[in-house]
Design a protein around this motif. Structure first.
Motif, PDB file in Angstrom:
ATOM      1  N   CYS A  75       0.885  -1.158   0.000  1.00  0.00           N
ATOM      2  CA  CYS A  75       0.000   0.000   0.000  1.00  0.00           C
ATOM      3  C   CYS A  75       0.925   1.211   0.000  1.00  0.00           C
ATOM      4  CB  CYS A  75      -0.878  -0.023   1.255  1.00  0.00           C
ATOM      5  SG  CYS A  75      -1.667   1.567   1.584  1.00  0.00           S
ATOM      6  N   CYS A 135       0.655   3.677   3.264  1.00  0.00           N
ATOM      7  CA  CYS A 135       1.188   3.313   4.585  1.00  0.00           C
ATOM      8  C   CYS A 135       2.404   2.407   4.464  1.00  0.00           C
ATOM      9  CB  CYS A 135       0.097   2.682   5.452  1.00  0.00           C
ATOM     10  SG  CYS A 135      -0.372   1.015   4.955  1.00  0.00           S
ATOM     11  N   CYS A 188      -7.141  -1.516   2.689  1.00  0.00           N
ATOM     12  CA  CYS A 188      -5.854  -1.846   3.292  1.00  0.00           C
ATOM     13  C   CYS A 188      -6.113  -2.269   4.741  1.00  0.00           C
ATOM     14  CB  CYS A 188      -4.915  -0.646   3.243  1.00  0.00           C
ATOM     15  SG  CYS A 188      -3.365  -0.931   4.108  1.00  0.00           S
ATOM     16  N   CYS A 227      -4.146   0.530   7.032  1.00  0.00           N
ATOM     17  CA  CYS A 227      -4.549   1.945   7.148  1.00  0.00           C
ATOM     18  C   CYS A 227      -6.007   2.177   6.757  1.00  0.00           C
ATOM     19  CB  CYS A 227      -3.632   2.830   6.312  1.00  0.00           C
ATOM     20  SG  CYS A 227      -3.841   2.660   4.532  1.00  0.00           S
TER      21      CYS A 227
HETATM   22 ZN   LIG Z   1      -2.331   1.125   3.819  1.00  0.00          ZN
END
Ligand SMILES: [Zn+2]
Length: 377
Positions: free
Chosen positions: A198, A201, A222, A225
């Motif tokens: 991701c 993050c 995700c 996050c």
């Molecule tokens: Zn993330």
């Protein structure tokens, strides 16, 4: 890419622009305040210089008065001296006159000093006035620019807000709520996935999550996050370009303890990758669906090496590059990671390209290594 994702990306751009404009609008009065503070500083300086001149003028008037008083005293003493009877009285008056004359001289010195000072005080006031004038003009210009900018920003802001409302109307309500909740806390609600990560993050995704994002068939969040994830195939193409143009394919070793094969048809499963591994006198076979990487059936173990154990799987299959430890295969469980699928897919593409190139130049260069292997007899 899902249409909702495309809309969310546009919405995120709009949100960013709206935030930027809001920040800029909020910043402008502060800038004007700083400008005005600078002007106030120059004004104070001018006032100080003007007050000093006034104080000097008052002092000078005081000295002038003192001199006049002393002069009238002297003329009074002179008148008295005409009427004195004794020498002592005359001397005393003369002494008074001398003392007053000294006082006059001292006051005159002070006036001279003030006059010299007055020149530099004048210069200070003129400089401060000139500075104030220049600054005032400049500040008025800056304030006008700030006003214009604010007006433009506010117009743009209204336009972006209207656009945003329109965009929001086209997005699934639940997804929009999720996006806005995450945006509020994290500053953005949607994140690109690249290299299995991701990008917002920087946390690695589980293989299944990654595959789901990549397929672009459903909305995926995700785990770390909570942002909505999306995959941009265009970015991946850029990353893979050097591989696509790899000049020569590396060929798998014929006696390697592990061999990967591609089969276009396998029972009812369609296209598969077959992984055959020799270990301690036994051979194991794992079969995976090529698009999802899902394990088909159970892991099969037979006596002998894989050529003896699984001849029917090798015949007519395309041999691929691939070598992973059995512990790793076990750790992946029932699903190959995307990175493995990608590696096998690009090798399959290269093998196919090699085969088609070889077919077209068959008469000139006889094949030395054929990717299609026959079962060892
Ligand atoms: Zn993330």
């Amino acid at each position: 890419m899902l249409p909702d994702i495309e809309n969310l990306l546009r919405l995120q751009d709009a949100d960013k622009e709206i935030r930027r404009l809001q920040d800029e609008i909020a910043e402008l009065p502060k800038r004007v305040a700083v400008i005005e503070q600078r002007l106030a500083g120059t004004k104070t300086q001018l006032e100080k210089a003007q007050t000093a001149i006034k104080a000097d003028e008052a002092a000078r008037r005081k000295f002038d008065t003192a001199i006049n008083d002393l002069r009238s005293k002297i003329s009074k003493y002179r008148d008295q001296s005409l009427d004195v009877k004794t020498n002592e009285q005359y001397k005393a008056l003369l002494h008074e006159i001398q003392f007053a004359e000294q006082e006059i001289a001292a006051n005159e010195d002070k006036i001279l000093e003030l006059m010299v000072n007055a020149d530099s005080r004048d210069k200070e006031v003129k400089a401060a006035q000139a500075e104030l004038k220049a600054e005032t003009a400049e500040i008025e210009k800056e304030k006008e620019q700030a006003r214009q900018r604010t007006a433009e920003d506010e117009k743009l802001l209204a336009e972006w807000r209207a656009k945003r409302d329109q965009m929001r109307a086209g997005i699934d309500a639940d997804l929009l709520r999720h996006y806005e909740r995450v945006s509020k806390f994290r500053g953005s609600g949607i994140s690109e996935v690249r290299d299995h990560k991701c990008m917002a993050c920087q946390v690695m995704l589980r293989p299944q999550t990654y595959n789901e994002v990549r397929s672009g068939q459903q909305t995926v969040f995700c785990d770390s996050c909570q942002r909505i994830l999306f995959f941009n195939p265009a970015d991946e193409l850029v990353d893979q370009k050097p591989e696509v143009h790899r000049p020569r394919r590396h060929h798998p070793k014929i006696d390697a303890p592990q061999a990967w094969y591609y089969r276009a048809e396998y029972a009812d499963a369609g296209e598969v990758y077959i992984c055959l591994t020799n270990a301690q006198g036994q051979a194991s076979r794992r079969v995976y669906e090529i698009h999802t990487g899902r394990l088909i059936g159970d892991i099969l173990i037979r006596e002998g090496d894989y050529r003896q154990g699984f001849p029917e799987d090798i015949t007519g299959a395309i041999r691929l590059n691939g070598n992973w430890k059995e512990e790793e295969l076990d750790a992946w469980g029932t699903e190959l990671p995307m990175v493995v699928l990608d590696s096998l897919q690009s090798d399959l593409d290269a093998a196919r390209y090699e085969m088609s190139a070889r077919t077209s130049t068959k008469h000139d260069t006889p094949a030395t290594v054929t990717p299609t292997e026959q079962a060892a007899s």
